[in-house]
Design a protein around this motif. Structure first.
Motif, PDB file in Angstrom:
ATOM      1  N   GLY A  31       0.849  -2.177  -3.357  1.00 30.52           N
ATOM      2  CA  GLY A  31       0.443  -1.328  -2.248  1.00 30.52           C
ATOM      3  C   GLY A  31       0.600   0.131  -2.619  1.00 30.52           C
ATOM      4  N   LEU A  32      -0.500   0.867  -2.622  1.00 32.50           N
ATOM      5  CA  LEU A  32      -0.504   2.260  -3.063  1.00 32.50           C
ATOM      6  C   LEU A  32      -0.071   3.180  -1.932  1.00 32.50           C
ATOM      7  CD1 LEU A  32      -3.844   2.317  -5.082  1.00 32.50           C
ATOM      8  CD2 LEU A  32      -1.555   1.695  -5.864  1.00 32.50           C
ATOM      9  N   GLY A  33       0.951   3.979  -2.184  1.00 31.05           N
ATOM     10  CA  GLY A  33       1.515   4.853  -1.179  1.00 31.05           C
ATOM     11  C   GLY A  33       0.543   5.905  -0.682  1.00 31.05           C
ATOM     12  N   SER A  34       0.686   6.247   0.598  1.00 29.87           N
ATOM     13  CA  SER A  34      -0.127   7.273   1.244  1.00 29.87           C
ATOM     14  C   SER A  34       0.473   7.531   2.614  1.00 29.87           C
ATOM     15  CB  SER A  34      -1.585   6.806   1.392  1.00 29.87           C
ATOM     16  OG  SER A  34      -1.693   5.807   2.401  1.00 29.87           O
ATOM     17  N   HIS A  35      -0.292   8.236   3.463  1.00 28.84           N
ATOM     18  CA  HIS A  35       0.136   8.464   4.837  1.00 28.84           C
ATOM     19  C   HIS A  35      -0.100   7.250   5.727  1.00 28.84           C
ATOM     20  CE1 HIS A  35      -4.216   9.228   4.835  1.00 28.84           C
ATOM     21  NE2 HIS A  35      -4.168   8.759   6.070  1.00 28.84           N
ATOM     22  N   ASP A  36      -0.811   6.244   5.214  1.00 24.44           N
ATOM     23  CA  ASP A  36      -1.412   5.196   6.033  1.00 24.44           C
ATOM     24  C   ASP A  36      -0.607   3.897   5.957  1.00 24.44           C
ATOM     25  OD1 ASP A  36      -3.078   3.430   7.334  1.00 24.44           O
ATOM     26  OD2 ASP A  36      -4.902   4.149   6.374  1.00 24.44           O
ATOM     27  N   LEU A  37       0.091   3.552   7.034  1.00 27.46           N
ATOM     28  CA  LEU A  37       0.897   2.328   7.061  1.00 27.46           C
ATOM     29  C   LEU A  37       0.047   1.065   7.078  1.00 27.46           C
ATOM     30  CD1 LEU A  37       3.868   3.172   9.480  1.00 27.46           C
ATOM     31  CD2 LEU A  37       4.017   2.643   7.038  1.00 27.46           C
ATOM     32  N   SER A  38      -1.259   1.192   7.315  1.00 26.64           N
ATOM     33  CA  SER A  38      -2.094  -0.011   7.284  1.00 26.64           C
ATOM     34  C   SER A  38      -2.111  -0.635   5.888  1.00 26.64           C
ATOM     35  CB  SER A  38      -3.525   0.302   7.731  1.00 26.64           C
ATOM     36  OG  SER A  38      -4.249   1.012   6.742  1.00 26.64           O
ATOM     37  N   VAL A  39      -1.809   0.155   4.855  1.00 23.05           N
ATOM     38  CA  VAL A  39      -1.692  -0.398   3.499  1.00 23.05           C
ATOM     39  C   VAL A  39      -0.543  -1.396   3.447  1.00 23.05           C
ATOM     40  CG1 VAL A  39      -1.258   0.144   1.080  1.00 23.05           C
ATOM     41  CG2 VAL A  39      -2.687   1.665   2.452  1.00 23.05           C
ATOM     42  N   ALA A  40       0.598  -1.015   4.003  1.00 25.33           N
ATOM     43  CA  ALA A  40       1.756  -1.911   4.027  1.00 25.33           C
ATOM     44  C   ALA A  40       1.471  -3.135   4.885  1.00 25.33           C
ATOM     45  CB  ALA A  40       2.983  -1.164   4.538  1.00 25.33           C
ATOM     46  N   THR A  41       0.771  -2.931   5.991  1.00 23.22           N
ATOM     47  CA  THR A  41       0.420  -4.059   6.857  1.00 23.22           C
ATOM     48  C   THR A  41      -0.464  -5.054   6.120  1.00 23.22           C
ATOM     49  OG1 THR A  41       0.555  -2.678   8.844  1.00 23.22           O
ATOM     50  CG2 THR A  41      -0.692  -4.726   9.021  1.00 23.22           C
ATOM     51  N   ALA A  42      -1.474  -4.560   5.413  1.00 19.51           N
ATOM     52  CA  ALA A  42      -2.385  -5.444   4.684  1.00 19.51           C
ATOM     53  C   ALA A  42      -1.655  -6.209   3.587  1.00 19.51           C
ATOM     54  CB  ALA A  42      -3.536  -4.634   4.090  1.00 19.51           C
ATOM     55  N   ALA A  67       6.817  14.963   5.616  1.00 15.16           N
ATOM     56  CA  ALA A  67       7.410  15.030   6.949  1.00 15.16           C
ATOM     57  C   ALA A  67       7.434  13.657   7.613  1.00 15.16           C
ATOM     58  CB  ALA A  67       6.640  16.021   7.816  1.00 15.16           C
ATOM     59  N   ARG A  68       6.375  12.878   7.397  1.00 12.72           N
ATOM     60  CA  ARG A  68       6.288  11.569   8.057  1.00 12.72           C
ATOM     61  C   ARG A  68       7.212  10.548   7.419  1.00 12.72           C
ATOM     62  NH1 ARG A  68       0.951   7.674   9.056  1.00 12.72           N
ATOM     63  NH2 ARG A  68       1.959   6.362  10.607  1.00 12.72           N
ATOM     64  N   PHE A  69       7.292  10.566   6.088  1.00 14.88           N
ATOM     65  CA  PHE A  69       8.088   9.583   5.353  1.00 14.88           C
ATOM     66  C   PHE A  69       9.118  10.312   4.481  1.00 14.88           C
ATOM     67  CE2 PHE A  69       3.857   7.123   5.273  1.00 14.88           C
ATOM     68  CZ  PHE A  69       4.123   6.523   6.496  1.00 14.88           C
ATOM     69  N   PRO A  70      10.154  10.860   5.064  1.00 12.87           N
ATOM     70  CA  PRO A  70      11.103  11.670   4.279  1.00 12.87           C
ATOM     71  C   PRO A  70      11.805  10.894   3.172  1.00 12.87           C
ATOM     72  CG  PRO A  70      11.932  11.271   6.499  1.00 12.87           C
ATOM     73  CD  PRO A  70      10.498  10.836   6.496  1.00 12.87           C
ATOM     74  N   GLU A  71      11.896   9.578   3.304  1.00 12.02           N
ATOM     75  CA  GLU A  71      12.517   8.767   2.240  1.00 12.02           C
ATOM     76  C   GLU A  71      11.521   8.372   1.162  1.00 12.02           C
ATOM     77  OE1 GLU A  71      15.890   6.039   3.976  1.00 12.02           O
ATOM     78  OE2 GLU A  71      14.143   5.919   5.278  1.00 12.02           O
ATOM     79  N   GLY A  72      10.269   8.721   1.343  1.00 14.86           N
ATOM     80  CA  GLY A  72       9.241   8.370   0.379  1.00 14.86           C
ATOM     81  C   GLY A  72       8.302   7.316   0.926  1.00 14.86           C
ATOM     82  N   GLU A  73       7.090   7.318   0.390  1.00 12.93           N
ATOM     83  CA  GLU A  73       6.059   6.412   0.884  1.00 12.93           C
ATOM     84  C   GLU A  73       6.417   4.950   0.632  1.00 12.93           C
ATOM     85  OE1 GLU A  73       2.834   9.866  -0.308  1.00 12.93           O
ATOM     86  OE2 GLU A  73       2.929   7.997  -1.460  1.00 12.93           O
TER      87      GLU A  73
END
Length: 219
Positions: A31-42, A67-73
């Motif tokens: 799963g390639l990190g980004s701003h989009d949690l739908s990647v993790a869902t898929a 800012a959204r994922f301070p611990e990392g994507e």
């Protein structure tokens, strides 16, 4: 206002970016990190469907995710997958990658160091990043089968999820530009761009959808 022509062109580019692969069992999901949690869902849904026994989430931060994922994507993706019921022991985290090439290279290294045999990858990305992810993985990890996946969204639904149509079209245009120039820099394999997609790209650039272009090609 975004014109009817711009939306039609954006649809052409959106369709081109997706690989339209049929899902099948693979050795691992990446799963390639980004701003989009739908990647993790898929990726989580692929595991729950029995398509993959293992998931690697990869990604540090970018200016748009800090800012959204301070611990990392990747860490945020793992937490999201666990909240969806994925067992902790089947999720690995690669927390250092800052671009798609590093996503692939660092995930490959992580799996090799864990002595995990990989013959096929379910490569999970944002919908409009499928082709870029595929072309990069084919360059950086030759010899394995690449199956692309993402959340099953059409363009209007994705625009609604982001809430900014102009930004989405800018991202579509920027991703296509990279597909055209990165092979020359050794970052990915070549991808043929159909004439109608190239014409749509040029019209969108002339219409000002250029915020995600690399500076050298902004005209």
């Amino acid at each position: 206002m975004i014109s009817t022509q711009a939306w039609q062109d954006a649809q052409l580019v959106w369709d081109y970016h997706q690989m339209h692969h049929a899902l099948k069992p693979c050795s691992v999901a990446v799963g390639l990190g980004s701003h989009d949690l739908s990647v993790a869902t898929a990726a989580a849904e692929a595991h729950q469907a029995g398509l993959v026994p293992l998931i690697v989430f990869t990604g540090a931060n970018s200016p748009t995710t800090r800012a959204r994922f301070p611990e990392g994507e990747a860490v945020a993706y793992r937490k999201h997958a666990l909240a969806l019921g994925v067992p902790a022991e089947v999720v690995l985290v690669e927390p250092n990658a800052t671009n798609t090439g590093q996503n692939i290279m660092y995930s490959r290294k992580l799996l090799e160091e864990a002595d995990i045999s990989v013959s096929s990858i379910l490569l999970v990305s944002k919908p409009y990043e499928q082709r870029r992810a595929y072309a990069t993985a084919r360059k950086m990890w030759p010899g394995v089968e690449i199956i692309c996946a993402s959340a099953p969204m059409e363009l209007p639904e994705y625009v609604d999820s982001i809430g900014d149509g102009r930004l989405v079209i800018d991202m579509l245009v920027g991703a296509l530009q990279r597909l055209m120039i990165y092979p020359q820099q050794g970052f990915m394999i070549e991808q043929d761009v159909p004439e109608d997609v190239m014409a749509a790209y040029e019209r969108l650039c002339h219409a000002g959808f250029t915020s995600r272009l690399l500076p050298a090609d902004v005209s």
